[in-house]
Write a protein that holds these residues in place. Structure first.
Motif, PDB file in Angstrom:
ATOM      1  N   GLY A 147      45.371  13.290   8.632  1.00  0.00           N
ATOM      2  CA  GLY A 147      45.988  12.260   9.445  1.00  0.00           C
ATOM      3  C   GLY A 147      44.760  11.373   9.854  1.00  0.00           C
ATOM      4  N   GLU A 148      43.596  11.340   9.781  1.00  0.00           N
ATOM      5  CA  GLU A 148      42.494  10.437  10.105  1.00  0.00           C
ATOM      6  C   GLU A 148      42.612   9.257   9.442  1.00  0.00           C
ATOM      7  OE1 GLU A 148      39.497  12.902   9.422  1.00  0.00           O
ATOM      8  OE2 GLU A 148      39.533  13.959  11.188  1.00  0.00           O
ATOM      9  N   GLY A 149      42.223   8.057   9.891  1.00  0.00           N
ATOM     10  CA  GLY A 149      42.287   6.840   9.182  1.00  0.00           C
ATOM     11  C   GLY A 149      40.934   7.056   8.287  1.00  0.00           C
ATOM     12  N   ALA A 150      41.063   6.768   7.099  1.00  0.00           N
ATOM     13  CA  ALA A 150      39.996   6.864   6.039  1.00  0.00           C
ATOM     14  C   ALA A 150      39.828   5.465   4.947  1.00  0.00           C
ATOM     15  CB  ALA A 150      40.207   8.017   4.912  1.00  0.00           C
ATOM     16  N   ILE A 151      38.575   5.162   5.006  1.00  0.00           N
ATOM     17  CA  ILE A 151      38.339   3.871   4.047  1.00  0.00           C
ATOM     18  C   ILE A 151      37.148   4.217   3.205  1.00  0.00           C
ATOM     19  CG2 ILE A 151      37.377   1.662   4.092  1.00  0.00           C
ATOM     20  CD1 ILE A 151      38.470   1.262   6.655  1.00  0.00           C
ATOM     21  N   TYR A 152      37.516   3.815   1.902  1.00  0.00           N
ATOM     22  CA  TYR A 152      36.520   4.055   0.819  1.00  0.00           C
ATOM     23  C   TYR A 152      35.988   2.751   0.139  1.00  0.00           C
ATOM     24  CZ  TYR A 152      37.711   9.027   0.924  1.00  0.00           C
ATOM     25  OH  TYR A 152      37.580  10.272   1.258  1.00  0.00           O
ATOM     26  N   GLY A 153      34.778   2.340   0.175  1.00  0.00           N
ATOM     27  CA  GLY A 153      34.216   1.086  -0.041  1.00  0.00           C
ATOM     28  C   GLY A 153      33.574   1.285  -1.701  1.00  0.00           C
ATOM     29  N   TYR A 154      33.790   0.470  -2.269  1.00  0.00           N
ATOM     30  CA  TYR A 154      33.297   0.451  -3.683  1.00  0.00           C
ATOM     31  C   TYR A 154      32.423  -0.853  -4.281  1.00  0.00           C
ATOM     32  CZ  TYR A 154      36.880   4.111  -4.463  1.00  0.00           C
ATOM     33  OH  TYR A 154      37.631   5.226  -4.257  1.00  0.00           O
ATOM     34  N   ASP A 155      31.644  -0.503  -5.390  1.00  0.00           N
ATOM     35  CA  ASP A 155      31.085  -1.787  -5.825  1.00  0.00           C
ATOM     36  C   ASP A 155      31.818  -1.973  -7.205  1.00  0.00           C
ATOM     37  OD1 ASP A 155      30.138  -0.256  -7.730  1.00  0.00           O
ATOM     38  OD2 ASP A 155      27.946  -0.497  -7.397  1.00  0.00           O
ATOM     39  N   ALA A 156      31.508  -2.800  -8.078  1.00  0.00           N
ATOM     40  CA  ALA A 156      32.421  -3.118  -9.169  1.00  0.00           C
ATOM     41  C   ALA A 156      32.421  -2.293 -10.362  1.00  0.00           C
ATOM     42  CB  ALA A 156      31.913  -4.514  -9.970  1.00  0.00           C
ATOM     43  N   VAL A 157      31.331  -1.163 -10.287  1.00  0.00           N
ATOM     44  CA  VAL A 157      31.185  -0.232 -11.280  1.00  0.00           C
ATOM     45  C   VAL A 157      31.499   1.067 -10.987  1.00  0.00           C
ATOM     46  CG1 VAL A 157      29.819  -1.464 -13.144  1.00  0.00           C
ATOM     47  CG2 VAL A 157      28.823  -0.001 -11.066  1.00  0.00           C
ATOM     48  N   GLY A 158      32.051   1.241  -9.674  1.00  0.00           N
ATOM     49  CA  GLY A 158      32.610   2.450  -9.070  1.00  0.00           C
ATOM     50  C   GLY A 158      31.849   3.409  -8.516  1.00  0.00           C
ATOM     51  N   SER A 159      30.496   2.893  -7.866  1.00  0.00           N
ATOM     52  CA  SER A 159      29.904   4.040  -6.889  1.00  0.00           C
ATOM     53  C   SER A 159      30.603   3.774  -5.717  1.00  0.00           C
ATOM     54  CB  SER A 159      28.205   3.784  -6.891  1.00  0.00           C
ATOM     55  OG  SER A 159      28.233   2.176  -6.343  1.00  0.00           O
ATOM     56  N   TYR A 160      30.895   4.726  -4.809  1.00  0.00           N
ATOM     57  CA  TYR A 160      31.714   4.564  -3.708  1.00  0.00           C
ATOM     58  C   TYR A 160      31.158   5.542  -2.735  1.00  0.00           C
ATOM     59  CZ  TYR A 160      34.330   8.757  -4.611  1.00  0.00           C
ATOM     60  OH  TYR A 160      34.847  10.156  -4.744  1.00  0.00           O
ATOM     61  N   ASP A 161      31.706   5.229  -1.361  1.00  0.00           N
ATOM     62  CA  ASP A 161      31.486   5.928  -0.221  1.00  0.00           C
ATOM     63  C   ASP A 161      32.421   5.974   0.965  1.00  0.00           C
ATOM     64  OD1 ASP A 161      29.977   7.511   1.549  1.00  0.00           O
ATOM     65  OD2 ASP A 161      28.746   5.851   2.066  1.00  0.00           O
ATOM     66  N   ARG A 162      32.572   6.794   1.697  1.00  0.00           N
ATOM     67  CA  ARG A 162      33.516   6.781   2.832  1.00  0.00           C
ATOM     68  C   ARG A 162      32.923   5.989   3.795  1.00  0.00           C
ATOM     69  NH1 ARG A 162      37.204  11.206   5.902  1.00  0.00           N
ATOM     70  NH2 ARG A 162      37.800   9.707   7.482  1.00  0.00           N
ATOM     71  N   VAL A 163      33.613   5.015   4.363  1.00  0.00           N
ATOM     72  CA  VAL A 163      33.036   4.374   5.579  1.00  0.00           C
ATOM     73  C   VAL A 163      33.853   4.467   6.787  1.00  0.00           C
ATOM     74  CG1 VAL A 163      31.405   2.916   4.238  1.00  0.00           C
ATOM     75  CG2 VAL A 163      33.843   2.163   4.409  1.00  0.00           C
ATOM     76  N   ASN A 164      33.491   3.989   7.799  1.00  0.00           N
ATOM     77  CA  ASN A 164      34.447   3.916   9.070  1.00  0.00           C
ATOM     78  C   ASN A 164      35.159   2.352   9.166  1.00  0.00           C
ATOM     79  OD1 ASN A 164      32.518   2.899  10.036  1.00  0.00           O
ATOM     80  ND2 ASN A 164      32.504   4.256  11.934  1.00  0.00           N
ATOM     81  N   CYS A 165      34.583   1.284   8.611  1.00  0.00           N
ATOM     82  CA  CYS A 165      34.693  -0.121   8.343  1.00  0.00           C
ATOM     83  C   CYS A 165      34.247  -0.563   7.257  1.00  0.00           C
ATOM     84  CB  CYS A 165      34.684  -0.821   9.703  1.00  0.00           C
ATOM     85  SG  CYS A 165      33.022  -0.949  10.084  1.00  0.00           S
ATOM     86  N   GLY A 166      34.696  -1.585   6.784  1.00  0.00           N
ATOM     87  CA  GLY A 166      34.108  -2.222   5.818  1.00  0.00           C
ATOM     88  C   GLY A 166      34.874  -3.754   5.473  1.00  0.00           C
ATOM     89  N   ALA A 167      34.182  -4.534   4.720  1.00  0.00           N
ATOM     90  CA  ALA A 167      34.631  -5.891   4.372  1.00  0.00           C
ATOM     91  C   ALA A 167      34.115  -6.415   3.124  1.00  0.00           C
ATOM     92  CB  ALA A 167      34.341  -7.036   5.224  1.00  0.00           C
ATOM     93  N   MET A 168      34.959  -7.119   2.109  1.00  0.00           N
ATOM     94  CA  MET A 168      34.457  -7.245   0.866  1.00  0.00           C
ATOM     95  C   MET A 168      34.894  -8.487   0.446  1.00  0.00           C
ATOM     96  SD  MET A 168      33.563  -4.565  -1.275  1.00  0.00           S
ATOM     97  CE  MET A 168      33.095  -2.555  -0.692  1.00  0.00           C
ATOM     98  N   GLY A 169      34.307  -9.244  -0.496  1.00  0.00           N
ATOM     99  CA  GLY A 169      34.453 -10.634  -0.897  1.00  0.00           C
ATOM    100  C   GLY A 169      33.725 -11.696  -0.394  1.00  0.00           C
ATOM    101  N   SER A 170      34.014 -12.861  -0.542  1.00  0.00           N
ATOM    102  CA  SER A 170      33.138 -13.831  -0.415  1.00  0.00           C
ATOM    103  C   SER A 170      33.020 -14.207   1.219  1.00  0.00           C
ATOM    104  CB  SER A 170      33.770 -15.185  -0.799  1.00  0.00           C
ATOM    105  OG  SER A 170      35.176 -15.449  -0.261  1.00  0.00           O
ATOM    106  N   GLY A 171      33.751 -13.811   2.010  1.00  0.00           N
ATOM    107  CA  GLY A 171      33.503 -13.611   3.582  1.00  0.00           C
ATOM    108  C   GLY A 171      32.862 -12.614   4.074  1.00  0.00           C
ATOM    109  N   SER A 172      32.558 -11.548   3.130  1.00  0.00           N
ATOM    110  CA  SER A 172      31.965 -10.085   3.921  1.00  0.00           C
ATOM    111  C   SER A 172      30.816 -10.419   4.469  1.00  0.00           C
ATOM    112  CB  SER A 172      32.198  -9.156   2.624  1.00  0.00           C
ATOM    113  OG  SER A 172      31.021  -9.607   1.807  1.00  0.00           O
ATOM    114  N   GLU A 173      29.938 -11.231   4.085  1.00  0.00           N
ATOM    115  CA  GLU A 173      28.533 -11.442   4.861  1.00  0.00           C
ATOM    116  C   GLU A 173      28.834 -11.874   6.307  1.00  0.00           C
ATOM    117  OE1 GLU A 173      29.457 -12.727   1.762  1.00  0.00           O
ATOM    118  OE2 GLU A 173      27.880 -12.303   0.416  1.00  0.00           O
TER     119      GLU A 173
END
Lengths: 242, 240
Positions: A147-173
C-alpha cells in the motif's frame, strides 16, 4: 616472430580494417530516420500511502504542435499507471504491449500483477528491443502490495530503479531540481515519504507550470492522476498554450 | 549464393501529394485536398484524386507517396472483401478502427525501416453511435484525433488559422470558408500546392459527398509582385 610482434601485427591489421571502413563510410547518412521526438514532460511523487503523477498533453514535432490534447499517461491496472515521454508512436506501441501482457498475466494467474512485477516486465520489454529501442522514457507509478506509493524510473533501453520521485522528458531538467529540493530529503538522517497529498499536488502542479514557462515542448494541458487505496482518480486542468 | 549487396529501401517519396486538411463541423466532417501530384519539383499529374472512400462511412485523405497510398488502398479493399466473403458475423471496421489499423500498418513498416511515406487523415461517422471521427496517422505510426487535423506543410501554415475557430457549432459554410482560406494561404506560400481543390463531406447520416474539384481564386497582380524592392536604384536591368 615473437609473441609480441604477432600481437602488434594483429592489432595493426585490426586498426587497418577499421580505417578502411571509416574511409568507405558515406560522408552523410541518408535515408529514413525511424525516430522522431515528440517530447513532453511527466513527473511523479510517491507518498506514504499514495502516488501522484502529472503529465502535459502537448505533442510536438520540431517547432510545430501536432496536438494539444494527447495523453501521456495510461492506466495499466487499478493500482498502476505508466507515464511516458519521448516518441508517441513508440509509446503507443509500448503501452499496447504492456496492456496485452498484463491481460495475459491476469488470464494465467487470476489476479492483476503488482507494481514490482510490472516494473520488471517493463524493464524486460524495453531491453528486448535493446538494438532498436523504444524511444520512450517511462515512469511506472502506483502503490505496491504493502500500500505504499512506488515509482520506477527507466531509461530507453530498460535499466530501472525504484525512486521516491522523478521527472522524465524535455522539462525534466527543470523539474528534477525542484523535486530534489522539496520532496527528496537529501541530508536527512531518516527520510520520510510525504504524507500530505495537498503539498505533493501543489509541488507537482507548480513544477509543471514552471516547466511550461520555460520549455517550448511542454504545455497546453495538465493531467493529474492520484493513485491510492481507493483506486485511481483523474483530473485535468489547463497549462499555458503558447 | 547470397546476394552480397545490402537490402535497400526507398529513402524518399517519388510521386507525392501535398497538404490535406480535415475539419469537423456541427453535422459532419469536411475534408479537402488539392488534385496535384508532384515528381520532385514538377507537377506530374494535375487531376489525381487524393481523397478515397474506404467504407460506406469512412474516407481517407492522404499526402505523401502516391504509390504507397495505392498499395494501402489495395490492402484495405482486400481486407474489406475478405471480411464480406467470410460472413462470420464479424463486425466491420468503424472509422476509428481504420485509423488504428493504418497506424499499425505504418508502425510495422517503420519498424522494418522501409516505411510507407504517407500521412493520412481518416474521417467518418460511427455506424452505431453516429459520432463524428477525425483522426490522423503519420509515417511513423503516430496517430491522434482532433477537431481539425492537418498533414504536410499545412501543419506550419494553417494551425494559426484554424486554432480557436473550429468550434462545436461551426456550420458547413463556416468550415468551407476556413478551408478555402487555408488552401489560399498554402497556394500563395507553398510551391507544391495546386489551386484545384476537392472537397469531400461526410455528414452524421453517413452521406458521403465527393464534390467536383474547384479552382481557387487568387490575385497575383499586386504591386510587389510586379516591382522589386528598390527597383529604381538598380542601374543595370532588363526592361520589358
Amino acid at each position: 616472430m615473437s609473441k609480441m610482434d604477432f600481437h602488434a601485427k594483429l592489432a595493426g591489421n585490426i586498426f587497418k580494417i577499421d580505417n578502411d571502413d571509416t574511409e568507405k563510410a558515406p560522408a552523410m547518412e541518408r535515408g529514413f530516420n525511424p525516430y522522431v521526438t515528440n517530447e513532453g514532460t511527466v513527473a511523479a511523487v510517491a507518498g506514504k500511502d499514495f502516488c501522484k503523477v502529472v503529465g502535459d498533453t502537448r505533442c510536438s514535432l520540431g517547432y510545430t504542435i501536432l496536438s494539444r490534447d494527447l495523453s501521456k499517461i495510461t492506466k495499466l491496472t487499478d493500482k498502476v499507471v505508466v507515464a511516458t515521454a519521448g516518441m508517441r508512436a513508440d509509446a503507443i506501441a509500448l503501452h499496447k504491449v504492456l496492456l496485452t501482457r498484463i491481460k495475459t498475466y491476469k488470464a494465467k494467474f487470476h489476479k492483476y500483477p503488482d507494481i514490482d512485477v510490472i516494473a520488471r516486465m517493463l524493464g524486460n520489454t524495453l531491453y528486448g528491443r535493446r538494438f532498436f529501442p523504444y524511444y520512450t522514457f517511462n515512469l511506472l507509478c502506483g502503490i505496491n502490495s504493502e500500500g505504499e506509493g512506488a515509482i520506477y524510473g527507466y531509461d530507453a533501453v530498460g535499466s530501472y530503479d525504484r525512486v521516491n520521485c522523478g521527472a522524465m522528458g524535455s522539462g525534466s531538467e527543470l523539474i528534477v531540481p525542484i523535486l530534489d529540493n522539496q520532496i527528496k530529503d537529501h541530508n536527512v538522517l531518516e527520510p520520510e515519504a510525504p504524507s500530505d497529498t495537498e503539498i505533493v499536488e501543489n509541488v507537482l502542479r507548480d513544477s509543471m507550470h514552471a516547466a511550461a514557462e520555460r520549455d517550448i515542448y511542454t504545455g497546453d494541458g495538465l493531467e493529474m492522476f492520484t493513485i491510492d487505496k481507493d483506486g485511481i482518480r483523474f483530473e485535468k486542468e489547463p497549462l499555458r498554450r503558447d | 549464393m547470397l546476394d552480397p549487396t545490402p537490402k535497400t529501401a526507398k529513402d524518399h517519396p517519388e510521386i507525392s501529394g501535398g497538404s490535406t486538411i480535415g475539419i469537423k463541423y456541427d453535422k459532419g466532417v469536411l475534408l479537402a485536398a488539392d488534385t496535384h501530384l508532384m515528381y520532385a519539383g514538377c507537377y506530374w499529374y494535375k487531376d489525381a484524386q487524393r481523397i478515397h472512400k474506404v467504407a460506406d462511412n469512412c474516407v481517407i485523405a492522404s499526402s505523401g507517396d502516391y504509390a504507397d497510398l495505392q498499395m494501402l488502398l489495395k490492402k484495405l479493399k482486400d481486407k474489406n472483401d475478405y471480411d464480406i466473403i467470410a460472413e462470420d458475423g464479424h463486425q466491420h471496421y468503424e472509422p476509428k478502427d481504420y485509423c488504428k489499423w493504418l497506424a499499425n500498418v505504418h508502425f510495422n513498416k517503420r519498424m522494418r525501416v522501409d516505411p510507407y511515406y504517407n500521412s493520412h487523415i481518416v474521417a467518418g461517422v460511427d455506424s452505431k453511435s453516429g459520432d463524428k471521427f477525425l483522426g490522423t496517422v503519420d509515417v511513423h505510426g503516430n496517430n491522434f484525433e482532433g477537431n481539425y487535423v492537418l498533414t504536410g506543410i499545412a501543419n506550419y501554415f494553417c494551425n494559426a488559422i484554424l486554432d480557436g475557430n473550429v468550434t462545436d457549432d461551426l456550420t458547413l459554410e463556416g468550415a468551407r470558408e476556413l478551408m478555402t482560406k487555408c488552401f489560399t494561404v498554402l497556394y500563395y506560400k507553398d510551391k507544391s500546392q495546386g489551386d484545384k481543390i476537392q472537397y469531400v463531406t461526410i455528414d452524421t447520416d453517413s452521406n458521403v459527398n465527393f464534390e467536383d474539384p474547384v479552382t481557387l481564386e487568387s490575385k497575383w497582380d499586386y504591386h510587389f509582385t510586379k516591382h522589386l524592392t528598390n527597383d529604381h536604384t538598380r542601374d543595370v536591368r532588363f526592361k520589358n
